[in-house]
Design a protein around this motif. Sequence first.
Motif, mmCIF file in Angstrom:
data_model
loop_
_atom_site.group_PDB
_atom_site.id
_atom_site.type_symbol
_atom_site.label_atom_id
_atom_site.label_comp_id
_atom_site.label_asym_id
_atom_site.label_seq_id
_atom_site.Cartn_x
_atom_site.Cartn_y
_atom_site.Cartn_z
ATOM 1 N N LEU A 24 102.113 -34.253 -0.231
ATOM 2 C CA LEU A 24 103.597 -34.124 -0.057
ATOM 3 C C LEU A 24 104.176 -35.178 -0.899
ATOM 4 C CD1 LEU A 24 105.820 -32.212 0.886
ATOM 5 C CD2 LEU A 24 105.952 -33.697 2.949
ATOM 6 N N THR A 25 103.772 -36.398 -0.651
ATOM 7 C CA THR A 25 104.587 -37.392 -1.275
ATOM 8 C C THR A 25 104.357 -37.347 -2.955
ATOM 9 O OG1 THR A 25 104.114 -38.970 0.361
ATOM 10 C CG2 THR A 25 104.618 -39.910 -1.629
ATOM 11 N N GLY A 26 103.163 -36.979 -3.571
ATOM 12 C CA GLY A 26 103.199 -36.685 -4.818
ATOM 13 C C GLY A 26 103.510 -35.709 -5.675
ATOM 14 N N PHE A 27 103.755 -34.503 -4.783
ATOM 15 C CA PHE A 27 103.942 -33.377 -5.415
ATOM 16 C C PHE A 27 105.614 -33.496 -6.093
ATOM 17 C CE2 PHE A 27 106.193 -29.184 -5.376
ATOM 18 C CZ PHE A 27 105.179 -28.386 -5.999
ATOM 19 N N GLY A 28 106.363 -34.063 -5.600
ATOM 20 C CA GLY A 28 107.863 -34.262 -6.284
ATOM 21 C C GLY A 28 107.658 -34.767 -7.699
ATOM 22 N N VAL A 29 106.767 -36.099 -7.796
ATOM 23 C CA VAL A 29 106.668 -36.564 -8.817
ATOM 24 C C VAL A 29 105.876 -35.880 -9.869
ATOM 25 C CG1 VAL A 29 105.509 -38.879 -9.893
ATOM 26 C CG2 VAL A 29 106.770 -38.967 -7.706
ATOM 27 N N PHE A 30 104.775 -35.160 -9.077
ATOM 28 C CA PHE A 30 103.945 -34.304 -10.257
ATOM 29 C C PHE A 30 104.920 -33.238 -10.731
ATOM 30 C CE2 PHE A 30 102.236 -30.255 -10.424
ATOM 31 C CZ PHE A 30 100.752 -30.263 -11.349
ATOM 32 N N ALA A 296 114.504 -37.363 -8.231
ATOM 33 C CA ALA A 296 114.228 -36.611 -7.011
ATOM 34 C C ALA A 296 112.862 -36.570 -6.198
ATOM 35 C CB ALA A 296 114.595 -35.129 -7.106
ATOM 36 N N GLY A 297 111.911 -36.709 -7.043
ATOM 37 C CA GLY A 297 110.499 -36.932 -6.802
ATOM 38 C C GLY A 297 110.430 -38.231 -6.003
ATOM 39 N N ALA A 298 111.080 -39.228 -6.805
ATOM 40 C CA ALA A 298 111.072 -40.418 -6.373
ATOM 41 C C ALA A 298 111.362 -40.842 -4.992
ATOM 42 C CB ALA A 298 111.430 -41.509 -7.341
ATOM 43 N N ILE A 299 112.899 -40.250 -4.952
ATOM 44 C CA ILE A 299 113.531 -40.327 -3.333
ATOM 45 C C ILE A 299 112.709 -39.852 -2.625
ATOM 46 C CG2 ILE A 299 115.447 -39.624 -2.304
ATOM 47 C CD1 ILE A 299 116.905 -39.561 -5.017
ATOM 48 N N GLY A 300 111.784 -38.528 -2.713
ATOM 49 C CA GLY A 300 111.011 -38.067 -1.588
ATOM 50 C C GLY A 300 110.063 -39.066 -1.438
ATOM 51 N N LEU A 340 99.973 -43.537 -5.350
ATOM 52 C CA LEU A 340 100.486 -42.311 -5.304
ATOM 53 C C LEU A 340 101.352 -41.654 -6.524
ATOM 54 C CD1 LEU A 340 101.418 -42.258 -1.392
ATOM 55 C CD2 LEU A 340 99.679 -41.024 -2.497
ATOM 56 N N THR A 341 102.254 -42.380 -6.695
ATOM 57 C CA THR A 341 103.177 -42.015 -7.877
ATOM 58 C C THR A 341 102.412 -41.823 -9.049
ATOM 59 O OG1 THR A 341 104.841 -43.185 -6.981
ATOM 60 C CG2 THR A 341 105.350 -42.313 -9.106
ATOM 61 N N ALA A 342 101.591 -42.706 -9.599
ATOM 62 C CA ALA A 342 100.813 -42.928 -10.858
ATOM 63 C C ALA A 342 99.798 -41.714 -10.684
ATOM 64 C CB ALA A 342 100.044 -44.230 -11.204
ATOM 65 N N ALA A 394 110.505 -46.853 -5.354
ATOM 66 C CA ALA A 394 110.257 -45.956 -4.383
ATOM 67 C C ALA A 394 109.478 -46.668 -3.279
ATOM 68 C CB ALA A 394 109.517 -44.698 -4.695
ATOM 69 N N GLY A 395 108.747 -47.555 -3.589
ATOM 70 C CA GLY A 395 108.143 -48.343 -2.560
ATOM 71 C C GLY A 395 108.857 -49.787 -2.007
ATOM 72 N N LEU A 396 109.957 -49.954 -2.760
ATOM 73 C CA LEU A 396 110.741 -51.463 -2.182
ATOM 74 C C LEU A 396 111.434 -51.001 -0.851
ATOM 75 C CD1 LEU A 396 112.052 -53.024 -5.591
ATOM 76 C CD2 LEU A 396 110.182 -53.714 -4.057
ATOM 77 N N PRO A 397 112.288 -49.987 -0.584
ATOM 78 C CA PRO A 397 112.686 -49.863 0.533
ATOM 79 C C PRO A 397 111.963 -49.821 1.555
ATOM 80 C CG PRO A 397 113.757 -48.332 -1.234
ATOM 81 C CD PRO A 397 112.512 -48.969 -1.657
#
Length: 414
Positions: A24-30, A296-300, A340-342, A394-397
């Motif tokens: 689910l995390t990677g789908f938005g970025v994908f 939007a994917g990064a926010i997700g 995950l993002t990469a 995305a990982g900083l917060p």
Amino acid sequence: MRFDLDTYREILDTITRNKSRSLLTGFGVFWGVFMLVALMGGGQGLKEMLQNNFVGFATNSAMVWAQPTTKAYKGFSKGRQWSMEYQDVGRLRRYMPELDVVTPVLFHGSASAVVGDRRSSATVRGTAADYRKIEAPKLRYGRYLNDMDIAKRRKVCVIGKKVYTDLFPGGGDPCGQKLRIDSVYYTVVGVDYSTSGINFGGEGGQKVILPITLMQQAYNLGNNVHMIALTGKPGVQISDITPRIRSIIARAHLIDPGDEQGVMMFNTEAMFKVMDNLFIGVNFMIWLVGLGTLFAGAIGVSNIMMVTVRERTTEIGIRRAIGATPRMILSQIVSESMILTAVAGMSGILVAVGILSMVELGMTTDGILSAHFQVNFWIAVFAVFIISILGVLAGLPPAWRAMSIKPVDAMRDE
């Protein structure tokens, strides 16, 4: 930031334990990367397909031809029929120094081209040798018309692709063979495979081009000129001198200089500008949609990672209690987000490139690719760069929240 092998193993174990959340995390970025790459490739292919329709045609050219007048002028009523003359070519050359090429064109319309028992529908056109500067030929065999053909009225011709394939189905070089049109025989000296989408006097593949002087004599056209093709010198915009061109021709034939329908002009320069502006807007929308979907994917990713950190409060507290530093916690959370993002982003690029490759296969005819639908290499590099940046952001917060967890509070929550 330094990461050892154990840290990465721990990250991968965490991702594996939460497969559904990781997907689910990677789908938005994908989806964001897929949309960006697919739209950029599709836009590039569409632009190339449109440009192929005008390939070889001079971008700073214009065509002038006569039509019935739409305005009354000096005692003549509107609706008057008139024709351009060879003297109009000389007038433009004499009074318009801004023009580079000014060349007359004649048309005969539909005719039958015959070789032996084979027949092909053709449109006959008479041009001078310098017309190739207006519409560059793509010669498969032979040559184009030259000045000697024009001066000596040689019975030679250049044929289009469809005429060639109809009359010479076996292929090979047809130069030197005879072709008959309207009881007159012509020697083929060239085969022009140009397929410009700008066609005057008929479809480009059906053309049979004759020396204009020969056509003038063969069809008893007298002093008439059906069309004048012209180009501007470097730095000259045809749209700036269009009123003067129209005025010179109109006044010589007692036509209102403001009668734009009577002295008709087709400005290819304006058409190319419209097409360029269109694709500037299309590219802007593509980047807007693609980057918007990426963000939007990064926010997700950031939100789901925040949930993950909240669920792992006890684990993080225990690690802090046994000696893990805030830097180690920060490294782990940011690394999870980046991995995950990469992975999601690179998967999006691969899937998009694969789909674009299949589109290219579908657009291939006779082994010739009509348009390239792949993205530029640097666009792919830029997409990877954006993915990496978004992974860190995305990982900083959630990483900062994990660093703020105190071991005592984590144990109390447990």
